[in-house]
Enzyme design. Structure first.
Site, short mmCIF file in Angstrom:
data_model
loop_
_atom_site.label_atom_id
_atom_site.label_comp_id
_atom_site.label_asym_id
_atom_site.label_seq_id
_atom_site.Cartn_x
_atom_site.Cartn_y
_atom_site.Cartn_z
N ASP A 319 52.17 42.59 51.55
CA ASP A 319 51.47 41.91 50.61
C ASP A 319 52.09 42.17 49.39
O ASP A 319 53.25 42.83 49.29
CB ASP A 319 50.12 42.34 50.48
CG ASP A 319 49.26 41.04 49.93
OD1 ASP A 319 49.96 40.08 49.21
OD2 ASP A 319 47.91 41.17 50.25
N TRP A 320 51.74 41.52 48.39
CA TRP A 320 52.61 41.40 47.13
C TRP A 320 52.58 42.76 46.33
O TRP A 320 51.86 43.34 45.85
CB TRP A 320 51.66 40.63 46.14
CG TRP A 320 52.35 40.00 44.71
CD1 TRP A 320 52.43 40.92 43.53
CD2 TRP A 320 53.15 38.81 44.41
NE1 TRP A 320 53.00 40.20 42.73
CE2 TRP A 320 53.36 39.00 43.10
CE3 TRP A 320 53.35 37.61 45.11
CZ2 TRP A 320 54.26 37.85 42.51
CZ3 TRP A 320 54.20 36.70 44.70
CH2 TRP A 320 54.48 36.86 43.50
#
Length: 780
Positions: A319-320
């Site tokens: 994820d980010w």
């Protein structure tokens, strides 16, 4: 009369007669490759790649990094690609790009232009490997102007309609490919059993079985029945967020969780396992920490469980910024380089960096040369990435053309969104059959969610937090406008009472003619009170108080004091507590986040054109300190247990999981089993008659629950095992048949093993109950 460009009659006609099927024209130069062909091409390409080229494939950057602007975090508008794209895509060989620029939607034509230019630059590399572009298309093509926005997943779960879930994913895939984007970060398969969690609405609710069933439908909708993602109207799906993301101890996003292994496996894992078996091509990892180990560094979860035990052969993406977080937030790595080592060795294949790609690429190359990351691990990661690119047919056709997608944003697609919203909206209370309303009634519409497209859609709609919805969705009907369209503007008075004060991405509430709303209620026949939440997702959605806001409670009490029937319409991403004023409401309708056609669907339900059929996908709590799911233990219901301490029942929700009313009534009878005892080799055939005993046609969700009466591990009070939605005319009876096996009744023991044990079970459908017995149960 506010027709607002939307012809609901047309939508209804389309939903009944139009189908998604169309003659597929091949827009590919060559047919998609077979699995064997992909294997051969990947291995041939791997042999030609340098270490730097391989590491570049493992890097993913956000679009702003290569857009013209003063820095990497924002771009100028109108958006244009910058020469620094050459540094990223040619010098560093970056293999993937994601997201939109400046957090805003683009037209399909603009997307075609952006992706075409990115691919042109990528093809300047000696091996001509195309870029894999990904986007969060979670309830429609999030960042594409004019795309069809569906109800969010929590509402789709409430519909209990597998066919509609699949159709919505098919349409989203079509419109995402029309934008030249072949990869969606969806479906969300996190178990949503905690109403405090700000992303509960992104998933399918609190039940593992519903999550599994709907997740599979979404994967097949995106990828096709045979996962032919190379087709021009299919995309690669990405399951998220593996594993246990929706269960932080605090209820807040990206905060620590403590989850025993048996709980992780029995409740959180099934939806992912089902989607993996359905062929999903990629998976995104939980940003949080489980049992003091950040999941992005957890070898046991990412390699031993996911890749080895479950046999997942697809692409694992972070994820980010979550590799950086291992150093900067979680403090398990002394610097970014050590964080990279931990994550890649744990099993990460691609890093969603998203900005400082030099740090990742240079660091990983150094780690391999230093022997701290094995070449075999790099090859495994790149092999997985290249397989997805070949499966998507990107080497042959890296860009699509929006002109090849004539159904983009069509009335047919809009009709599917409308139908989904119509079947998702859930009637929770209807005292005295106050609903449906007369179309001749004088109506007061009030509340902060009454005249907002933003609140109908929620986050991930045209922008991350949904704050740009009003800019792009003005042609659709808010609740107010839909009610005006349905019964005529002359019959509708609107006073906000409470309004959301916009402040960029975030909001505050303010009183807005509250006393005027209370006065107006006296002159109305009925009040439609629209309460809930403004749009949010992730950290901005964290809560300090699960109660609906004080101002909204005050408004509810003031309009109820007028003595007129009040219809409470809830428009929210999670169940905010309403117990302080719910007794004053004559009816309660939950819309969840129903999308661009949610206002129209709601108006059709309120005024009787549609019979509601949604069922709650979660337990709606009554109190802030009683947020347990329906599959709790018997000790939460002390009055049902024998013992010294026989207190009042603690499990006392506002509304039970699976609850939902109709404008007709249904009777259950003749619950039958083909046998009263089963073994591991048997199938239990269950049948029941369902009759519409009311005066109008309606849809009913038949839900089969079981209770394990005694087990070596304390059993749940009950578990949902099957469901089916059917439509019945007045007086019509249908017999529904379900099949169960011993495997369906299993639980995970303290050794982490799925098992069944000899003993008695109760089986319940509606108000019917029957007992059966398992014999010769064992580990599965």
């Amino acid at each position: 009369m506010n027709l607002k460009k939307i012809a609901i009659i047309g939508l209804l006609a389309l939903s009944s007669q139009a189908t998604f099927a169309q003659k597929k024209k091949s827009t590919s130069v060559k047919p998609p490759l077979t699995a064997a062909q992909i294997e051969t091409k990947v291995e041939d390409l791997l042999k030609q790649m340098t270490l730097e080229e391989k590491v570049g494939q493992m890097a993913q950057i956000t679009l702003d990094v290569i857009g013209k602007g003063d820095n990497r975090f924002a771009s100028f508008e109108p958006f244009a690609l910058d020469d620094k794209m050459t540094d990223a895509l040619v010098h560093y060989k970056i293999g993937s790009v994601l997201n939109t620029a400046n957090n805003r939607a683009r037209t399909p034509q603009v997307w075609n232009d952006i992706v075409s230019k990115i691919q042109d630059v990528a093809m300047k590399n000696r091996l001509k490997i195309p870029v894999l572009y990904g986007v969060d298309a979670i309830h429609g093509t999030t960042y594409t102007v004019g795309a069809t926005m569906f109800p969010q997943q929590i509402a789709q779960a409430a519909s209990r309609n597998r066919e509609l879930v699949r159709k919505g994913a098919e349409i989203t895939a079509y419109e995402t490919r029309a934008s030249s984007i072949p990869w969606t970060f969806s479906p969300v398969l996190d178990l949503g059993a905690d109403p405090r969690f700000p992303r509960q609405w992104e998933g399918f609710g609190e039940d593992p079985y519903i999550g599994s069933e709907m997740g599979v439908q979404m994967v097949k909708g995106y990828e096709g029945q045979d996962n032919t993602v190379g087709d021009y109207d299919k995309v690669a799906s990405c399951m998220k967020h593996f594993l246990g993301y929706g269960a932080p101890t605090s209820g807040k996003d990206r905060t620590p969780a403590f989850i025993p292994d048996d709980v992780l496996r029995e409740y959180h894992l099934p939806a992912f396992k089902a989607a993996i078996e359905a062929g999903s091509h990629s998976i995104m990892i939980n940003s949080g920490i489980i049992n003091n180990i950040p999941v992005h560094s957890n070898y046991n979860l990412l390699t031993k469980l996911l890749k080895e035990e479950l046999g997942f052969k697809g692409l694992v993406v972070t994820d980010w910024g979550d590799i950086e977080n291992l150093h900067r937030r979680d403090h398990i790595a002394k610097d970014d380089k050590e964080a990279i080592m931990l994550a890649i060795n744990a099993g990460i294949d691609m890093s969603m960096i998203p900005y400082q790609y030099e740090t990742f690429c240079n660091g990983l190359v150094e780690l391999v040369k230093e022997g701290k990351v094995k070449q075999e691990r790099i090859d495994d990661a790149v092999r997985r990435i290249l397989k997805v690119k070949y499966a998507l047919n990107l080497f042959d056709k890296p860009v699509t053309d929006s002109k090849d997608y004539p159904k983009f944003g069509s009335k047919e697609f809009e009709a599917a969104s409308y139908q989904m919203a119509s079947e998702a909206i859930t009637l929770l209370k209807n005292d005295g059959n106050v609903l449906p309303l007369s179309k001749q009634a004088k109506v007061l519409v009030t509340g902060p969610n009454a005249n907002s497209m933003r609140t109908l859609n929620g986050g991930w709609t045209y922008s991350w937090q949904g704050e740009k919805v009003e800019e792009f969705a003005s042609k659709y009907n808010t609740i107010l406008e839909a009610v005006q369209t349905k019964v005529g503007a002359a019959n509708v008075n609107y006073v906000p009472g409470v309004s959301y004060k916009m402040d960029g991405k975030y909001y505050e509430e303010a009183a807005d003619k509250m006393d005027e709303a209370a006065e107006a209620a006296k002159n109305a026949d009925v009040v439609i009170l629209c309460l809930g939440e403004n749009s949010y997702t992730e950290k901005p959605g964290d809560l300090q108080d699960l109660n609906i806001s004080d101002l909204q409670i005050e408004l509810a009490k003031k309009v109820a004091a007028a003595g007129k029937p009040v219809i409470l319409v809830l428009n929210e991403g999670r169940p905010r507590l309403i117990s302080r004023f719910e007794p004053l409401m004559k009816a309660v309708v939950q819309t969840y986040l129903p999308g661009n056609f949610g206002g129209d669907a709601l108006a059709s339900i309120l005024f009787g054109d549609i019979n509601p059929s949604g069922k709650l996908p979660y337990t709606y709590p009554r109190y802030a300190n009683a947020t347990i799911p329906y599959f709790h233990k018997l000790s939460e219901e002390q009055t049902k247990a024998e013992g010294v301490y026989n207190y009042e029942a603690d499990f006392n929700p506002q509304y039970q999981f699976g609850f939902g009313l109709s404008y007709t009534t249904f009777n259950y009878a003749n619950l039958k089993l083909n046998k009263t005892a089963i073994t591991n080799s048997d199938e239990l055939q269950v049948s029941i008659d369902v009759t519409n005993t009311g005066s109008r046609e309606g849809k009913e969700v038949v839900q089969l629950f079981t209770s394990d009466l005694f087990a070596s591990t304390t059993p749940d009070v009950k578990r949902l095992r099957r469901f089916e939605k059917l439509s019945l005319k007045p007086g019509e009876t249908k017999t529904i048949t379900f099949t169960l096996t011993v495997k369906d009744l299993a639980f995970v023991n303290h050794e982490g093993v799925w098992t069944t044990e000899d003993g008695d079970f109760d089986l319940m459908i509606g108000d019917q109950k029957v007992k059966f017995n398992v014999i010769n149960g064992n580990k599965l």
